[in-house]
Write a protein that holds these residues in place. Structure first.
Motif, PDB file in Angstrom:
ATOM      1  N   LEU A 172     -59.734  71.955  -5.267  1.00  0.00           N
ATOM      2  CA  LEU A 172     -59.766  70.652  -4.609  1.00  0.00           C
ATOM      3  C   LEU A 172     -60.820  70.617  -3.506  1.00  0.00           C
ATOM      4  O   LEU A 172     -61.576  69.652  -3.384  1.00  0.00           O
ATOM      5  CB  LEU A 172     -58.379  70.335  -4.050  1.00  0.00           C
ATOM      6  CG  LEU A 172     -58.130  68.937  -3.534  1.00  0.00           C
ATOM      7  CD1 LEU A 172     -58.275  67.921  -4.657  1.00  0.00           C
ATOM      8  CD2 LEU A 172     -56.743  68.853  -2.934  1.00  0.00           C
ATOM      9  N   SER A 173     -60.891  71.690  -2.712  1.00  0.00           N
ATOM     10  CA  SER A 173     -61.901  71.747  -1.648  1.00  0.00           C
ATOM     11  C   SER A 173     -63.313  71.770  -2.214  1.00  0.00           C
ATOM     12  O   SER A 173     -64.230  71.165  -1.659  1.00  0.00           O
ATOM     13  CB  SER A 173     -61.678  72.984  -0.781  1.00  0.00           C
ATOM     14  OG  SER A 173     -60.493  72.863  -0.056  1.00  0.00           O
ATOM     15  N   MET A 174     -63.469  72.480  -3.331  1.00  0.00           N
ATOM     16  CA  MET A 174     -64.796  72.598  -3.926  1.00  0.00           C
ATOM     17  C   MET A 174     -65.265  71.273  -4.528  1.00  0.00           C
ATOM     18  O   MET A 174     -66.448  70.938  -4.461  1.00  0.00           O
ATOM     19  CB  MET A 174     -64.773  73.684  -5.008  1.00  0.00           C
ATOM     20  CG  MET A 174     -66.126  74.015  -5.578  1.00  0.00           C
ATOM     21  SD  MET A 174     -66.037  75.343  -6.784  1.00  0.00           S
ATOM     22  CE  MET A 174     -65.318  74.501  -8.168  1.00  0.00           C
ATOM     23  N   THR A 175     -64.350  70.496  -5.083  1.00  0.00           N
ATOM     24  CA  THR A 175     -64.758  69.269  -5.760  1.00  0.00           C
ATOM     25  C   THR A 175     -64.708  68.033  -4.861  1.00  0.00           C
ATOM     26  O   THR A 175     -65.555  67.153  -4.985  1.00  0.00           O
ATOM     27  CB  THR A 175     -63.879  69.018  -6.996  1.00  0.00           C
ATOM     28  OG1 THR A 175     -62.502  68.984  -6.601  1.00  0.00           O
ATOM     29  CG2 THR A 175     -64.083  70.096  -8.043  1.00  0.00           C
ATOM     30  N   ALA A 176     -63.729  67.951  -3.969  1.00  0.00           N
ATOM     31  CA  ALA A 176     -63.563  66.741  -3.159  1.00  0.00           C
ATOM     32  C   ALA A 176     -63.993  66.926  -1.707  1.00  0.00           C
ATOM     33  O   ALA A 176     -64.106  65.956  -0.976  1.00  0.00           O
ATOM     34  CB  ALA A 176     -62.107  66.282  -3.199  1.00  0.00           C
ATOM     35  N   GLY A 177     -64.224  68.158  -1.279  1.00  0.00           N
ATOM     36  CA  GLY A 177     -64.604  68.408   0.105  1.00  0.00           C
ATOM     37  C   GLY A 177     -66.105  68.393   0.301  1.00  0.00           C
ATOM     38  O   GLY A 177     -66.874  68.318  -0.649  1.00  0.00           O
ATOM     39  N   PHE A 178     -66.513  68.445   1.559  1.00  0.00           N
ATOM     40  CA  PHE A 178     -67.942  68.514   1.869  1.00  0.00           C
ATOM     41  C   PHE A 178     -68.151  69.206   3.205  1.00  0.00           C
ATOM     42  O   PHE A 178     -67.240  69.293   4.025  1.00  0.00           O
ATOM     43  CB  PHE A 178     -68.591  67.126   1.885  1.00  0.00           C
ATOM     44  CG  PHE A 178     -68.152  66.270   3.034  1.00  0.00           C
ATOM     45  CD1 PHE A 178     -68.796  66.329   4.263  1.00  0.00           C
ATOM     46  CD2 PHE A 178     -67.087  65.391   2.897  1.00  0.00           C
ATOM     47  CE1 PHE A 178     -68.389  65.547   5.322  1.00  0.00           C
ATOM     48  CE2 PHE A 178     -66.677  64.600   3.952  1.00  0.00           C
ATOM     49  CZ  PHE A 178     -67.324  64.680   5.167  1.00  0.00           C
ATOM     50  N   VAL A 179     -69.347  69.686   3.402  1.00  0.00           N
ATOM     51  CA  VAL A 179     -69.775  70.253   4.681  1.00  0.00           C
ATOM     52  C   VAL A 179     -71.136  69.643   5.001  1.00  0.00           C
ATOM     53  O   VAL A 179     -72.042  69.671   4.166  1.00  0.00           O
ATOM     54  CB  VAL A 179     -69.895  71.797   4.615  1.00  0.00           C
ATOM     55  CG1 VAL A 179     -70.441  72.343   5.919  1.00  0.00           C
ATOM     56  CG2 VAL A 179     -68.571  72.429   4.287  1.00  0.00           C
ATOM     57  N   SER A 180     -71.259  69.064   6.197  1.00  0.00           N
ATOM     58  CA  SER A 180     -72.532  68.500   6.644  1.00  0.00           C
ATOM     59  C   SER A 180     -72.906  69.137   7.976  1.00  0.00           C
ATOM     60  O   SER A 180     -72.039  69.383   8.808  1.00  0.00           O
ATOM     61  CB  SER A 180     -72.438  66.986   6.825  1.00  0.00           C
ATOM     62  OG  SER A 180     -72.174  66.353   5.601  1.00  0.00           O
ATOM     63  N   VAL A 181     -74.186  69.379   8.162  1.00  0.00           N
ATOM     64  CA  VAL A 181     -74.684  69.992   9.393  1.00  0.00           C
ATOM     65  C   VAL A 181     -75.816  69.130   9.932  1.00  0.00           C
ATOM     66  O   VAL A 181     -76.670  68.666   9.176  1.00  0.00           O
ATOM     67  CB  VAL A 181     -75.200  71.433   9.127  1.00  0.00           C
ATOM     68  CG1 VAL A 181     -75.705  72.070  10.410  1.00  0.00           C
ATOM     69  CG2 VAL A 181     -74.126  72.286   8.486  1.00  0.00           C
ATOM     70  N   VAL A 182     -75.800  68.912  11.256  1.00  0.00           N
ATOM     71  CA  VAL A 182     -76.859  68.141  11.898  1.00  0.00           C
ATOM     72  C   VAL A 182     -77.192  68.806  13.232  1.00  0.00           C
ATOM     73  O   VAL A 182     -76.324  69.412  13.856  1.00  0.00           O
ATOM     74  CB  VAL A 182     -76.433  66.658  12.089  1.00  0.00           C
ATOM     75  CG1 VAL A 182     -75.297  66.536  13.073  1.00  0.00           C
ATOM     76  CG2 VAL A 182     -77.603  65.789  12.499  1.00  0.00           C
ATOM     77  N   ASP A 183     -78.459  68.730  13.633  1.00  0.00           N
ATOM     78  CA  ASP A 183     -78.839  69.207  14.967  1.00  0.00           C
ATOM     79  C   ASP A 183     -78.147  68.331  16.001  1.00  0.00           C
ATOM     80  O   ASP A 183     -78.218  67.101  15.935  1.00  0.00           O
ATOM     81  CB  ASP A 183     -80.352  69.134  15.163  1.00  0.00           C
ATOM     82  CG  ASP A 183     -81.082  70.184  14.345  1.00  0.00           C
ATOM     83  OD1 ASP A 183     -80.488  71.240  14.085  1.00  0.00           O
ATOM     84  OD2 ASP A 183     -82.241  69.934  13.969  1.00  0.00           O
ATOM     85  N   ALA A 184     -77.461  68.961  16.949  1.00  0.00           N
ATOM     86  CA  ALA A 184     -76.696  68.222  17.959  1.00  0.00           C
ATOM     87  C   ALA A 184     -77.613  67.832  19.104  1.00  0.00           C
ATOM     88  O   ALA A 184     -77.684  68.489  20.129  1.00  0.00           O
ATOM     89  CB  ALA A 184     -75.524  69.059  18.446  1.00  0.00           C
ATOM     90  N   ARG A 185     -78.319  66.737  18.909  1.00  0.00           N
ATOM     91  CA  ARG A 185     -79.161  66.187  19.963  1.00  0.00           C
ATOM     92  C   ARG A 185     -78.904  64.689  20.021  1.00  0.00           C
ATOM     93  O   ARG A 185     -78.563  64.076  18.994  1.00  0.00           O
ATOM     94  CB  ARG A 185     -80.631  66.484  19.713  1.00  0.00           C
ATOM     95  CG  ARG A 185     -81.132  66.098  18.386  1.00  0.00           C
ATOM     96  CD  ARG A 185     -82.583  66.510  18.154  1.00  0.00           C
ATOM     97  NE  ARG A 185     -82.918  66.463  16.758  1.00  0.00           N
ATOM     98  CZ  ARG A 185     -82.953  65.390  15.988  1.00  0.00           C
ATOM     99  NH1 ARG A 185     -82.664  64.216  16.489  1.00  0.00           N
ATOM    100  NH2 ARG A 185     -83.274  65.456  14.725  1.00  0.00           N
ATOM    101  N   PRO A 186     -79.006  64.088  21.174  1.00  0.00           N
ATOM    102  CA  PRO A 186     -78.723  62.664  21.299  1.00  0.00           C
ATOM    103  C   PRO A 186     -79.550  61.836  20.314  1.00  0.00           C
ATOM    104  O   PRO A 186     -80.747  62.056  20.143  1.00  0.00           O
ATOM    105  CB  PRO A 186     -79.108  62.345  22.746  1.00  0.00           C
ATOM    106  CG  PRO A 186     -78.924  63.644  23.456  1.00  0.00           C
ATOM    107  CD  PRO A 186     -79.334  64.704  22.458  1.00  0.00           C
TER     108      PRO A 186
END
Length: 192
Positions: free
Chosen positions: A61-75
């Motif tokens: 379930l985590s592999m198919t319906a989940g996600f991970v997103s990464v962004v630089d934490a700057r204003p």
């Protein structure tokens, strides 16, 4: 090879489910003759396998319906979440210990202020280093980027994770451990 592995895992789960069903069908009629403790001990291997299937399903379930997103934490940095929400980092601040020259001890704490917009509402949240934010089914982690050194503030990243199978994995693992302890604690009943 990856899809082959997934097919093998699916077949393993299916085989385990079929064997579990057959064992339960043969064990349930004996429940009144065996007594509660003996029946519970004989049922434990089936429950252990069922817990294993719950863990496998949670990972699927985590592999198919989940996600991970990464962004630089700057204003001003933004990211789309699930297509209907937009996360914007409105501010980042860090408390710095200026009394030490050791770069590992200079940062006391960092904070990122977030604005999360959905079609119906806007929410304002804050996330700190080593203090994840749990909000509306999402886990948000503020981490230092080890590859880049920002001045005067450290380079930060925001990780947003949706892991819908996580509760199933934890529950299945907990059940697996519980049933294993019950089985081995009472195995003398079976003559072990």
């Amino acid at each position: 090879w990856f899809y082959g592995l997934l097919i093998l895992l699916f077949l393993l789960g299916l085989n385990t489910l079929i064997c579990l069903g057959k064992r339960l069908l043969s064990l349930l009629p004996q429940s009144s003759k065996l007594g509660w403790r003996v029946f519970s001990v004989r049922l434990c291997p089936s429950l252990i396998h069922l817990s294993f299937l719950v863990v496998l399903f949670g990972h699927f379930l985590s592999m198919t319906a989940g996600f991970v997103s990464v962004v630089d934490a700057r204003p001003g940095a933004t990211m789309a979440i699930n297509g209907e929400r937009q996360l914007t980092i409105t501010d980042t601040t860090c408390a710095i210990n200026r009394e030490t020259a050791d770069p590992r001890e200079r940062i006391k704490q960092c904070l990122a202020s977030l604005s999360i917009r959905s079609p119906n509402e806007t929410s304002h949240q804050q996330v700190r280093l080593n203090e994840p934010l749990y909000w509306s089914g999402l886990r948000m982690h503020l981490v230092m980027d080890k590859t880049a050194q920002g001045e005067p503030l450290p380079a930060l990243r925001l990780i947003v994770r949706n892991d819908p199978g996580w509760p199933l994995v934890v529950a299945g693992f907990f059940g697996l451990i519980l049933f294993l302890f019950w089985y081995y604690f009472h195995e003398k009943i079976l003559g072990g």
